[in-house]
Enzyme design. Structure first.
Site, PDB file in Angstrom:
ATOM      1  N   HIS A 182       6.550  19.086 -15.000  1.00 25.65           N
ATOM      2  CA  HIS A 182       7.361  18.020 -15.335  1.00 25.65           C
ATOM      3  C   HIS A 182       8.726  17.770 -14.884  1.00 25.65           C
ATOM      4  O   HIS A 182       8.995  16.785 -14.424  1.00 25.65           O
ATOM      5  CB  HIS A 182       7.686  18.122 -17.305  1.00 25.65           C
ATOM      6  CG  HIS A 182       8.305  16.906 -17.583  1.00 25.65           C
ATOM      7  ND1 HIS A 182       7.807  15.450 -17.382  1.00 25.65           N
ATOM      8  CD2 HIS A 182       9.696  16.804 -18.326  1.00 25.65           C
ATOM      9  CE1 HIS A 182       8.524  14.535 -18.056  1.00 25.65           C
ATOM     10  NE2 HIS A 182       9.466  15.392 -18.640  1.00 25.65           N
ATOM     11  N   HIS A 230       0.675  -1.351  -0.009  1.00 27.84           N
ATOM     12  CA  HIS A 230       0.068   0.201  -0.026  1.00 27.84           C
ATOM     13  C   HIS A 230       0.921   1.313  -0.089  1.00 27.84           C
ATOM     14  O   HIS A 230       1.700   1.362   0.869  1.00 27.84           O
ATOM     15  CB  HIS A 230      -1.026   0.058   1.277  1.00 27.84           C
ATOM     16  CG  HIS A 230      -1.882   0.890   1.201  1.00 27.84           C
ATOM     17  ND1 HIS A 230      -2.466   1.719   2.415  1.00 27.84           N
ATOM     18  CD2 HIS A 230      -2.651   1.741   0.330  1.00 27.84           C
ATOM     19  CE1 HIS A 230      -3.260   2.550   2.061  1.00 27.84           C
ATOM     20  NE2 HIS A 230      -3.473   2.707   0.779  1.00 27.84           N
ATOM     21  N   ASP A 256       7.780   6.863 -21.069  1.00 24.53           N
ATOM     22  CA  ASP A 256       8.168   6.732 -22.416  1.00 24.53           C
ATOM     23  C   ASP A 256       9.581   6.464 -22.615  1.00 24.53           C
ATOM     24  O   ASP A 256      10.262   6.635 -21.446  1.00 24.53           O
ATOM     25  CB  ASP A 256       7.661   8.040 -23.175  1.00 24.53           C
ATOM     26  CG  ASP A 256       8.372   9.390 -22.400  1.00 24.53           C
ATOM     27  OD1 ASP A 256       9.600   9.238 -22.157  1.00 24.53           O
ATOM     28  OD2 ASP A 256       7.695  10.411 -22.637  1.00 24.53           O
TER      29      ASP A 256
END
Length: 136
Positions: free
Chosen positions: A98, A20, A28
């Protein structure tokens, strides 16, 4: 021989080891992966295997309680974003820049590298539990 589901030994071992709140990354082929980071490199050639095929296989086998995406995916890869949303249903989504996403990957148990070659095709999956106190 295993009859169905994920056949990759390393990926099966990883998924079976998750508890958990543990996290994994499906990435990618361009996401930087630190040398010390555990990785399962499924990439063969650019575009194969595709991100969504790997995500589908993992989603079929893992209880997911939350996901993290780079906020840039909404503008830079909207078709993929919509495909992820459709697959994840009501799973809570956190959006981060990002650069923050890349930093967060260092906390994951492993990065699964695909052959995907489209922008921001990366996701952090947080493992949930497949039971609740209501089950008892």
């Amino acid at each position: 021989m295993k009859k169905s589901g994920i056949l990759n030994k390393e990926l099966n071992t990883l998924l079976a080891s998750l508890g958990h709140t543990d996290t994994i990354v499906i990435a990618d082929c361009g996401l930087p992966i630190p040398n010390e980071q555990a990785r399962i490199d499924l990439s063969l050639v650019k575009g194969f295997p595709p991100f969504l095929s790997v995500l589908d296989a993992v989603v079929d086998e893992l209880e997911i309680e939350a996901i993290v995406l780079a906020e840039e995916i909404k503008d830079q890869n909207p078709d993929l974003y919509e495909s992820i949303r459709a697959r994840m249903g009501g799973v809570p989504v956190q959006f981060v820049p990002h650069e923050q996403f890349k930093a967060m990957t260092k906390q994951a148990k492993a990065v699964i590298r695909t052959g995907e070659a489209t922008p921001y095709a990366n996701i952090i999956l947080r493992s949930g539990v497949s039971f609740s106190s209501k089950d008892f």
